[in-house]
Design a protein around this motif. Sequence first.
Motif, short mmCIF file in Angstrom:
data_model
loop_
_atom_site.label_atom_id
_atom_site.label_comp_id
_atom_site.label_asym_id
_atom_site.label_seq_id
_atom_site.Cartn_x
_atom_site.Cartn_y
_atom_site.Cartn_z
N GLY A 195 0.79 -1.22 0.00
CA GLY A 195 0.00 0.00 0.00
C GLY A 195 0.82 1.27 0.00
O GLY A 195 0.27 2.37 0.08
N LYS A 196 2.14 1.13 -0.13
CA LYS A 196 3.01 2.31 -0.16
C LYS A 196 2.96 2.95 -1.54
O LYS A 196 3.07 2.28 -2.56
CB LYS A 196 4.45 1.93 0.17
N ALA A 197 2.81 4.29 -1.57
CA ALA A 197 2.78 5.04 -2.83
C ALA A 197 4.14 5.67 -3.09
O ALA A 197 4.67 6.40 -2.25
CB ALA A 197 1.70 6.12 -2.77
N THR A 198 4.70 5.38 -4.27
CA THR A 198 6.00 5.93 -4.65
C THR A 198 5.83 6.88 -5.83
O THR A 198 5.24 6.51 -6.85
CB THR A 198 6.97 4.81 -5.05
N ALA A 199 6.33 8.11 -5.68
CA ALA A 199 6.27 9.09 -6.76
C ALA A 199 7.21 8.69 -7.89
O ALA A 199 8.34 8.27 -7.64
CB ALA A 199 6.62 10.48 -6.23
N LEU A 200 6.77 8.84 -9.14
CA LEU A 200 7.55 8.37 -10.27
C LEU A 200 8.18 9.47 -11.11
O LEU A 200 9.11 9.20 -11.86
CB LEU A 200 6.67 7.50 -11.19
N THR A 201 7.70 10.71 -11.01
CA THR A 201 8.21 11.75 -11.91
C THR A 201 8.92 12.89 -11.20
O THR A 201 9.45 13.78 -11.86
CB THR A 201 7.08 12.36 -12.76
N ILE A 211 1.85 14.97 -24.13
CA ILE A 211 1.88 13.56 -23.76
C ILE A 211 3.31 13.30 -23.30
O ILE A 211 4.27 13.48 -24.07
CB ILE A 211 1.53 12.64 -24.94
N PHE A 212 3.46 12.92 -22.04
CA PHE A 212 4.79 12.66 -21.48
C PHE A 212 5.05 11.16 -21.42
O PHE A 212 4.16 10.37 -21.10
CB PHE A 212 4.91 13.26 -20.08
N LYS A 213 6.29 10.79 -21.71
CA LYS A 213 6.74 9.42 -21.56
C LYS A 213 7.59 9.34 -20.29
O LYS A 213 8.54 10.11 -20.11
CB LYS A 213 7.57 9.00 -22.78
N VAL A 214 7.24 8.40 -19.41
CA VAL A 214 7.93 8.23 -18.14
C VAL A 214 8.52 6.82 -18.10
O VAL A 214 7.82 5.85 -18.38
CB VAL A 214 6.96 8.41 -16.95
N PRO A 215 9.81 6.67 -17.78
CA PRO A 215 10.40 5.34 -17.72
C PRO A 215 9.63 4.42 -16.76
O PRO A 215 9.06 4.89 -15.77
CB PRO A 215 11.82 5.60 -17.19
N ALA A 216 9.63 3.14 -17.06
CA ALA A 216 8.88 2.17 -16.26
C ALA A 216 9.23 2.25 -14.78
O ALA A 216 8.36 2.13 -13.91
CB ALA A 216 9.12 0.76 -16.79
N ALA A 217 10.51 2.45 -14.49
CA ALA A 217 10.95 2.51 -13.09
C ALA A 217 10.76 3.89 -12.48
O ALA A 217 11.03 4.08 -11.29
CB ALA A 217 12.41 2.10 -13.01
N GLY A 218 10.29 4.84 -13.29
CA GLY A 218 10.20 6.22 -12.83
C GLY A 218 11.40 7.02 -13.28
O GLY A 218 12.45 6.48 -13.64
N GLY A 219 11.28 8.34 -13.29
CA GLY A 219 12.37 9.20 -13.72
C GLY A 219 11.84 10.45 -14.39
O GLY A 219 10.64 10.71 -14.39
N LYS A 220 12.72 11.21 -14.96
CA LYS A 220 12.34 12.47 -15.59
C LYS A 220 11.44 12.24 -16.79
O LYS A 220 11.78 11.48 -17.70
CB LYS A 220 13.59 13.24 -16.03
#
Length: 286
Positions: A113-119, A147-156
């Motif tokens: 249930g932990k929320a991790t920010a990706l961007t 339309i933004f593309k965000v890496p699967a693991a998160g990132g810029k």
Amino acid sequence: MSRILLAAVAAASLAAVVSSHSELLAQQDNAAASGLQYPLGAVRAEDGTTFIVDRKLPGVLKLAEGNLSVLVQGSKRFREPLNAPRCIALDKDGKVLVGDSSTREVYRIDDSGKATALTGGGIGIPMSIAVNADGDLFVADLELHRIFKVPAAGGKPEEFATIAAPRGVAFDKDGNLFVLSTTDDQVFKLTPEGKATVVVPGRPFQFPHNIAVSADGTVFVTDGYGKCVWKIAGKAAPEKLVSGEPFSNPVGLSLSGETLLVVDSRANAVFECDLNGKLTKIAPAR
């Protein structure tokens, strides 16, 4: 001011307070009865669990075996995580992704249930999320018109395309990204390289909200003002798959196999819709 006038003002103020309190209690009773207040999106996992975001209920809800519960509780304070969830999707591993306009962020929810920010707060207002075969996220940003593309693991976030007022995104089986907009043309198709073509020219939809694409390439669109779900098969003109009651403001849309999940914010309900237009309400419980 005379005592009589003061008494009248006090009585009017008390009546207003009582009325407001009664209205609040009624709203709370309705919310308790339905479990939903202003749902905007839903998505279904492989095990049949349905996850729902509600703009007035911070966090993420879970619907399993007819029971609605809280998967993760968001903050009731503005600009804190999951205060204003607007869209929901699943990543390539089946983890829940949530777009939150309060923090201008996309979160991944883990099994605890932990929320991790990706961007890192690198987007504006996320309205819809789609995931490609590699697991990368594509986010429709209504504020920044991108339309933004965000890496699967998160990132810029990386700018993938510029489209005014994007509201919905969905991939087809060939990896093309369909984008729903409220501009002069309403549906676009972007190749994996980002080349855009118009799929639905003009403005046949009154107020389109979200989009889904079936395995055979058929496109579906929710239309809030039109109180319907549209179907676009190949190059044919859009036609209404289902419309009118019980819809009041259908907004959220996702596809689970051969079933559409349609979320209606004013009806406070989530519906299943088969590809022939047969509706079944699944939340609140039938």
